[in-house]
Design a protein around this motif. Sequence first.
Motif, short mmCIF file in Angstrom:
data_model
loop_
_atom_site.label_atom_id
_atom_site.label_comp_id
_atom_site.label_asym_id
_atom_site.label_seq_id
_atom_site.Cartn_x
_atom_site.Cartn_y
_atom_site.Cartn_z
N VAL A 5 0.85 -1.19 0.00
CA VAL A 5 0.00 0.00 0.00
C VAL A 5 0.88 1.25 0.00
CG1 VAL A 5 -1.75 1.30 1.26
CG2 VAL A 5 -1.86 -1.20 1.19
N LYS A 6 1.93 1.22 0.81
CA LYS A 6 2.85 2.35 0.88
C LYS A 6 3.50 2.62 -0.47
CE LYS A 6 6.82 4.11 3.48
NZ LYS A 6 7.83 3.80 4.53
N ASP A 7 3.84 1.55 -1.19
CA ASP A 7 4.43 1.71 -2.53
C ASP A 7 3.48 2.44 -3.47
OD1 ASP A 7 6.77 0.36 -1.86
OD2 ASP A 7 6.02 -1.58 -2.55
N LEU A 8 2.20 2.04 -3.46
CA LEU A 8 1.22 2.65 -4.35
C LEU A 8 1.01 4.12 -4.02
CD1 LEU A 8 -1.50 -0.14 -4.66
CD2 LEU A 8 0.28 0.44 -6.30
N VAL A 9 0.97 4.44 -2.72
CA VAL A 9 0.82 5.84 -2.32
C VAL A 9 2.05 6.63 -2.76
CG1 VAL A 9 0.60 7.42 -0.37
CG2 VAL A 9 -0.67 5.27 -0.37
N SER A 10 3.23 6.06 -2.55
CA SER A 10 4.47 6.74 -2.94
C SER A 10 4.52 7.00 -4.44
CB SER A 10 5.69 5.90 -2.52
OG SER A 10 5.77 5.80 -1.12
N LYS A 11 4.07 6.02 -5.23
CA LYS A 11 4.05 6.19 -6.68
C LYS A 11 3.12 7.34 -7.08
CE LYS A 11 5.28 1.46 -7.98
NZ LYS A 11 6.42 1.81 -8.84
N SER A 12 2.00 7.46 -6.40
CA SER A 12 1.07 8.55 -6.70
C SER A 12 1.70 9.90 -6.36
CB SER A 12 -0.22 8.37 -5.90
OG SER A 12 -0.95 7.26 -6.36
N ILE A 13 2.38 9.97 -5.22
CA ILE A 13 3.04 11.22 -4.82
C ILE A 13 4.13 11.59 -5.82
CG2 ILE A 13 4.50 12.30 -3.06
CD1 ILE A 13 2.99 10.60 -0.97
N ILE A 14 4.91 10.61 -6.24
CA ILE A 14 5.99 10.88 -7.19
C ILE A 14 5.42 11.35 -8.52
CG2 ILE A 14 7.77 9.76 -8.61
CD1 ILE A 14 8.71 10.49 -5.81
N ARG A 15 4.35 10.70 -8.99
CA ARG A 15 3.73 11.11 -10.26
C ARG A 15 3.30 12.57 -10.21
NH1 ARG A 15 1.54 5.90 -11.17
NH2 ARG A 15 -0.12 6.32 -9.69
N LYS A 16 2.62 12.93 -9.12
CA LYS A 16 2.14 14.30 -8.98
C LYS A 16 3.31 15.26 -8.80
CE LYS A 16 -1.09 17.43 -8.48
NZ LYS A 16 -1.98 17.82 -9.59
N SER A 17 4.32 14.85 -8.05
CA SER A 17 5.51 15.69 -7.84
C SER A 17 6.19 16.01 -9.16
CB SER A 17 6.51 15.00 -6.90
OG SER A 17 5.95 14.74 -5.64
N ILE A 18 6.36 15.00 -9.99
CA ILE A 18 7.00 15.18 -11.29
C ILE A 18 6.20 16.17 -12.13
CG2 ILE A 18 7.48 14.02 -13.49
CD1 ILE A 18 8.35 11.58 -11.84
N SER A 19 4.88 16.03 -12.10
CA SER A 19 4.03 16.95 -12.85
C SER A 19 4.21 18.38 -12.36
CB SER A 19 2.56 16.53 -12.71
OG SER A 19 1.71 17.44 -13.35
N LEU A 20 4.27 18.58 -11.04
CA LEU A 20 4.45 19.92 -10.47
C LEU A 20 5.83 20.49 -10.81
CD1 LEU A 20 2.80 19.30 -6.98
CD2 LEU A 20 1.89 20.73 -8.82
N LEU A 21 6.85 19.64 -10.77
CA LEU A 21 8.21 20.09 -11.09
C LEU A 21 8.34 20.47 -12.57
CD1 LEU A 21 10.22 17.42 -9.05
CD2 LEU A 21 10.23 19.88 -8.62
N LYS A 22 7.64 19.73 -13.43
CA LYS A 22 7.74 19.96 -14.87
C LYS A 22 6.86 21.10 -15.35
CE LYS A 22 7.65 16.39 -17.62
NZ LYS A 22 7.27 15.06 -18.19
N ASN A 23 5.68 21.22 -14.75
CA ASN A 23 4.66 22.08 -15.34
C ASN A 23 4.30 23.32 -14.53
OD1 ASN A 23 4.27 20.18 -17.51
ND2 ASN A 23 3.14 18.90 -16.08
#
Length: 291
Positions: free
Chosen positions: A231-249
């Motif tokens: 479960v922690k992995d899935l939450v972390s993946k969601s945070i990373i996806r959103k983080s990357i979007s914020l860093l890029k856009n």
Amino acid sequence: MKTIQERIILLEKALFRRDDICSSEGGISSFPALFHTPYLVSGVGIVVCVQGSFVFALSHRVMRASAGETLFIPEGAEFQVMEESPDLEVHFLLYQVEPIRDILGNQVVSMYLYSQLVPEPCYVWQTGEEDELLRYMMQLDATLLQNDTFRQYEQKLLLLALTHRLCSLYNRKLVNNQNAVGHRNEVFLKLISLIEQYYMHERGVEFYADKLCLSPKYLSVICKSICGYTVKDLVSKSIIRKSISLLKNTQKNIQEIADIFNFPNASFFGTFFKKQMGMSPGQYRKNIISR
């Protein structure tokens, strides 16, 4: 205006090159020769059958699609066309998810999950939204003809909209087939939905287990057995996806991004990001800018 034969040839060339978007750019009367032998699909495929029918094998299962039905080809499947009716008309689209993966949520997993979780997966059905799917495909086709600075942004937005429309169709299919899905898989699908809703604020397995009225240990076992991640992995993946979007856009600094995810400070967020990505958020942003 391209002829049908020209569109078939151009589609085959795009498939051979494995372009990010491979489209028939309208109706075609037969599939490219490339599909007459097993073809390993890289990306998400959609085939809307407007007229006639065709028989195909998808990952070694033989099926038929007829007028008014849509075929969904999951990523990594092996696809082969075996028979085509003389009056066939189909619209074909295959697109790569990778260019939009960083801003896709966990709900997108449902497109793959449906084909994996139910005992008898359904790849072809009459969705009732064939006209809407064709409208998205036509809008994407229009961007293939343009070559200006806004084309890529428009394509990304259209692909996002189309992908979420597909997710909506799959989710409805899952809801209508709850008996076939089974309890464990139903729990997992609910978990995916909860993570999508709360990941920016809640990272602990205890929170999600409480929402599902399960013990953390039992939920962890279900999650790991179905997808291979905790479960922690899935939450972390969601945070990373959103983080990357914020860093890029966006122009948000690291502290602002850390605040969005309720990290104590920028340092905590930086450590989390580096553990997942192998570099700090600042380094990642510099690498994106320098490309």
